[in-house]
Design an enzyme around this catalytic site. Structure first.
Site, PDB file in Angstrom:
ATOM      1  CD  GLU A 116      -2.543   2.672  -3.631  1.00 12.44           C
ATOM      2  OE1 GLU A 116      -2.925   3.854  -3.536  1.00 12.44           O
ATOM      3  OE2 GLU A 116      -3.048   1.736  -2.968  1.00 12.44           O
ATOM      4  CG  HIS A 117      -0.148   6.276  -0.473  1.00 11.11           C
ATOM      5  ND1 HIS A 117      -0.555   7.434   0.138  1.00 11.11           N
ATOM      6  CD2 HIS A 117      -1.170   5.403  -0.327  1.00 11.11           C
ATOM      7  CE1 HIS A 117      -1.769   7.267   0.658  1.00 11.11           C
ATOM      8  NE2 HIS A 117      -2.166   6.035   0.378  1.00 11.11           N
ATOM      9  CD  GLU A 146      -4.990   5.339   3.119  1.00 17.03           C
ATOM     10  OE1 GLU A 146      -3.810   5.651   2.856  1.00 17.03           O
ATOM     11  OE2 GLU A 146      -5.686   4.610   2.379  1.00 17.03           O
ATOM     12  CG  HIS A 155      -1.704   1.218   1.446  1.00 18.67           C
ATOM     13  ND1 HIS A 155      -1.328   2.170   2.366  1.00 18.67           N
ATOM     14  CD2 HIS A 155      -2.830   1.694   0.849  1.00 18.67           C
ATOM     15  CE1 HIS A 155      -2.189   3.167   2.336  1.00 18.67           C
ATOM     16  NE2 HIS A 155      -3.115   2.916   1.424  1.00 18.67           N
TER      17      HIS A 155
END
Lengths: 434, 432
Positions: free
Chosen positions: A75-76, A147, A72
């Site tokens: 991905e960012h 997040e 993740h």
């Protein structure tokens, strides 16, 4: 031309869909689905690297163990460019772009109504041009930290991951996809670079587009794009599976939060190393059918729970497979979770002994066909279903034909194999006291 | 003209049915299902909660299928026909909606039909519900009151939604849009089967009804079959209260409330004095796009990406209320820093300092968003209905042209009308 194999055509007469697929010399699988009349074109570039891929080795080397949340985080950071972030160019082209990380994959996507090929070029180029620096990796920790906090405040998210934590003792599927503030603190630029080199080679990726474009032009363009950057031979990537026990880790996980209503999820896990392709699709399909017959809103159990005012329309569930493991998750918003579980435990022996009727199976078959037709209206669903099926070695369309082949004996076996009262795991979020 | 602009996607063709009902039809050959949406329009007010009970009771059974289970068995039999209700708000209106989607017959095995049966079932759902002695059964009414109470109590589960509603209630304490569409617990006291049965009759006979249909089906057959859905409806414009005037900002205010949360939810509200009919409505849309509704917007690139202050941040405009909102989830210790960052970006747009590129990107992004609406019958129906209710012409092409002609000066002029109203923070308890 650099296509290493002939085209494969995947099609289905009920869905009236057709996907043309080719394997590029770079190793990438490239596919296209023509949707006449749609103004929007949707494309994704997806890698078979998700949150469960936390252990691997390259070329027989040492085992590498990743901290939770790396896929993740990567991905960012892929959106970071030298001059500007990748969103800017999509915005200039009037496209809307995004990405998401799941258990089994990470997908970079855009949809647009114009400038499709410029967008496609930008998609492939930015995913193949990482730019990780110590400074930009540190900066991202603040954003991802917020997040993670946001997910911590979402009871629907918490109740699901707590259920997985109850089911799995070791398997990474129970870990939050974004990791925790603690696990991401150790992520640095060299680690991201290593993951990118290992998992973002074209041989581990799919480039897919769906919309009203010319098939030939799409493949020509994809060919040129994938030749732009020579990423060398595919790394000898070996993912290392985590051995999971058959018995659940815990029978119940409870958490208090500021919620108006309690939330309940319960279910069972399956361990099935080696399962793939059509067998996997079939298992998912039959399991969903069993769950719908037993716990669905047209069943006697739901009616009983509803008449006692214990559940509402939020009650329902489904079955999900993530590689070598799979699980059901059933539940919703409830007032008295223990009471709901008590009724379910009391009813299960009767349900198991009377089984599922052929009439129920036939009706669920019709309903599932209608739902499938509906899901193939959506460009996002077509892309998602194609990529996840291909990553597990299956054909995205065979589900319709498999649905018609399901035998009553198979449903009965699956019911007894999966729904085992003694192995039930539950997760409850209840209102915080005080 | 680019090729995409030449593609023609048919819009809704509207006809009046009975007295006051509107049937909106559009052919749709690209999809595998037909979609149908019925919406009754009423006024938001203190009795929203009990009105929400009506669609809930309708979904509990019909005369022919007198229980939810029998109804669900029937929808599964009809190839998984999905029928669901929702309750929403738009400006000062309360929207009660029944949606249905079912396969087009061309995708079913040879000889299988579904259209007529689907419409018959929907007709029965709204006109022939399961009644006992001409009333909704007491146990169903009680059960739905309980579920509705739980839904209202469960609103706190969505922290950012809760913070937005609290901000709205306080900022617009005497305006009709302050009422949440699910209503209040207070309104659920003493509701009887008689009350609800009367409310159902009033809804189907007196409130304006819009039916939107998109599907691959001959128009005359659709019109013929769907007309039945309007039977008994005698609504008129007088069924709704006159449009509420929008209001200017007074002194800016601040408010902090506490809950058991990990992060603070910051909601900043502003008065714009710009309605949908105002000449600066489209310039305000573009200003909002530059400020905070896209990944290239200032709030995202500066406050989130440059300053790393938050994960979620966006701005939105509602021209029914003449308001703008900026929402963000931030660490409580940095709320002031986030506010300062947001203020700086507001000032930046107000001063017209945005680049030509930011301006062009926003125009392209809005245009693309509007065109994408045309691929979704549900989004098209929603746009069509909401435009009609806000007094603007429903054609997407008209709006696209207006957006394309917005100038930088108009954006600055629109932003000059934006004045702060209430700033609301839902903060962790430990910070109190």
């Amino acid at each position: 031309m650099s296509w290493s194999e002939d085209s494969t055509i995947l099609e289905n007469s009920t869905l009236q869909e057709r996907v043309v697929e080719r394997v590029h010399s770079s190793g990438a699988r490239v596919a296209f689905c023509h949707k006449p009349g749609y103004l929007r074109t949707y494309a994704c570039f997806a890698t078979n690297f998700g949150s469960v891929d936390d252990r691997f080795r390259i070329g027989g080397g040492d085992e590498i163990v990743l901290p939770d949340g790396v896929a993740h985080f990567l991905e960012h950071k892929m959106f970071e460019g030298i001059e500007e972030d990748a969103f800017q160019e999509f915005s200039r082209l009037g496209a809307s772009a995004n990405a998401f990380t799941g258990f089994n994959g990470t997908s970079y996507l855009f949809s647009c109504t114009d400038h499709f090929y410029e967008c496609l070029s930008h998609l492939v180029r930015f995913v193949q041009s990482p730019h990780f620096t110590e400074e930009n990796v540190e900066k991202e920790k603040g954003i991802i930290g917020q997040e993670i906090r946001m997910y911590e405040d979402m009871p629907g998210w918490r109740v699901y991951f707590n259920l997985l934590e109850g089911m799995y003792a070791h398997h990474p599927v129970s870990k939050d996809i974004a990791g925790t503030v603690e696990t991401i603190s150790g992520i640095d630029a060299p680690l991201l670079q290593r993951c990118w080199e290992s998992f973002y080679h074209p041989s581990n990726m799919i480039l897919f587009a769906v919309g009203d474009q010319s098939e030939e032009e799409f493949f020509d363009h994809a060919d040129r794009l994938l030749q732009e950057k020579d990423l060398g031979p595919a790394p000898a990537l070996e993912k290392i599976a985590t051995v999971e026990e058959v018995a659940p880790a815990q029978t119940q996980v409870r958490q208090e939060m500021q919620v108006g209503r309690s939330k309940l999820l319960f279910g069972w896990k399956d361990i099935h190393p080696g399962l793939s392709g059509q067998d996997m699709v079939r298992k998912e399909l039959v399991s969903d059918l069993v769950l719908e017959c037993v716990f669905g809103q047209s069943g006697a159990l739901f009616e009983k729970l509803q008449e006692a005012n214990l559940v509402d329309d939020s009650f329902g569930g489904g079955y999900m497979i993530y590689g070598d493991v799979g699980h059901s998750a059933i539940g919703g918003d409830v007032v008295d979770p223990e009471k709901v579980l008590e009724v379910i435990r009391a009813e299960l022996p009767q349900i198991l002994s009377s089984g599922i009727s052929e009439a129920d199976i036939d009706r669920q078959r019709k309903a599932a066909t209608g739902q499938l037709l509906k899901s193939f209206n959506s460009l996002e669903n077509i892309a998602g279903s194609y990529c996840s099926s291909r990553f597990m070695g299956a054909d995205p369309f065979e589900v319709v034909d498999l649905l018609n082949k399901i035998q009553p004996s198979e449903v009965a076996d699956r019911l007894h194999d999966h729904v085992r009262p003694e192995n039930l795991v539950s997760s409850i979020i209840s209102p915080a006291q005080g | 003209m680019s090729p995409a602009e030449l593609t023609h996607v048919p819009g809704f063709k509207t006809r009046e049915v009975g007295s006051g009902g509107l049937l909106h039809f559009r052919p749709e050959e690209r999809r595998k299902t037909s979609s149908l949406r019925l919406t009754w329009v009423a006024d938001l007010g203190p009795h929203n909660a009990r009105r929400c009970l009506v669609p809930a009771c309708l979904m509990r059974g019909t005369r022919e299928f007198p229980s939810q289970r029998l109804l669900n068995l029937r929808t599964e039999e009809l190839w998984g026909l999905s029928a669901s209700t929702s309750v929403d708000r738009w400006g000062q209106r309360h929207l009660i909606t029944l949606r249905a989607e079912f396969p087009d017959e061309g995708h079913l095995p040879q000889g299988e039909k579904v259209f007529d049966d689907a419409i018959h079932l929907l007709d029965q759902l709204i006109h022939e519900p399961h009644l006992v002695n001409d009333l909704f059964p007491e146990e169903i009414v009680e059960s739905e009151i309980l579920q509705q109470r739980r839904s209202i109590e469960g609103r706190i589960d969505n922290k950012s939604g809760w913070a937005y509603q609290r901000c709205l209630e306080e900022a617009c304490f005497d305006e009709p849009w302050r009422y949440h569409q699910q209503g209040s617990l207070e309104d659920l006291k003493h509701v009887t089967p008689e009350d609800l049965t009367a409310l159902w009759k009033e809804l189907v006979t007196h409130q304006p009804l819009h039916v939107h249909f998109s599907g691959n089906m001959a128009e005359d057959r659709v019109v013929d079959r769907l007309s039945t859905l309007f039977r008994g409806n005698h609504s008129s414009e007088e069924s709704l209260s006159p449009r509420q005037a929008i209001r200017a900002a007074k002194e800016p205010r601040e408010m902090v409330e506490h809950a058991k949360v990990q992060q603070s939810n910051l909601i900043m509200s502003f008065r714009t004095m710009i309605s949908y009919e105002h000449p600066l409505n489209e310039p305000l849309m573009v200003a909002n796009g530059i400020l905070g509704s896209f990944p290239h917007s200032r709030l995202f690139t500066q406050v989130r990406e440059k300053e790393s202050l938050c994960y979620s941040i966006h701005s939105q405009v509602d021209s029914n209320m003449g308001m703008m909102f900026i929402s963000s989830g931030v660490d409580h210790d940095t709320v002031d820093q986030a506010r300062a960052g947001i203020d700086k970006q507001l000032e930046f747009v107000r001063n017209g300092e945005f680049s030509e590129e930011e301006f062009e990107m926003t125009l392209a992004a809005i245009d693309s968003r509007l065109r994408m609406v045309q691929d979704s019958p549900a989004a098209l129906a929603d746009y069509d209905l909401r435009s009609r209710l806000s007094g603007r012409k429903p054609g997407l092409e008209i709006l696209r042209k207006r957006v394309a002609s917005v100038t930088r000066d108009e954006i600055v002029a629109a932003m000059e009308l934006v004045h702060p109203d209430l700033t609301y923070v839902l903060a962790p308890e430990e910070s109190s």
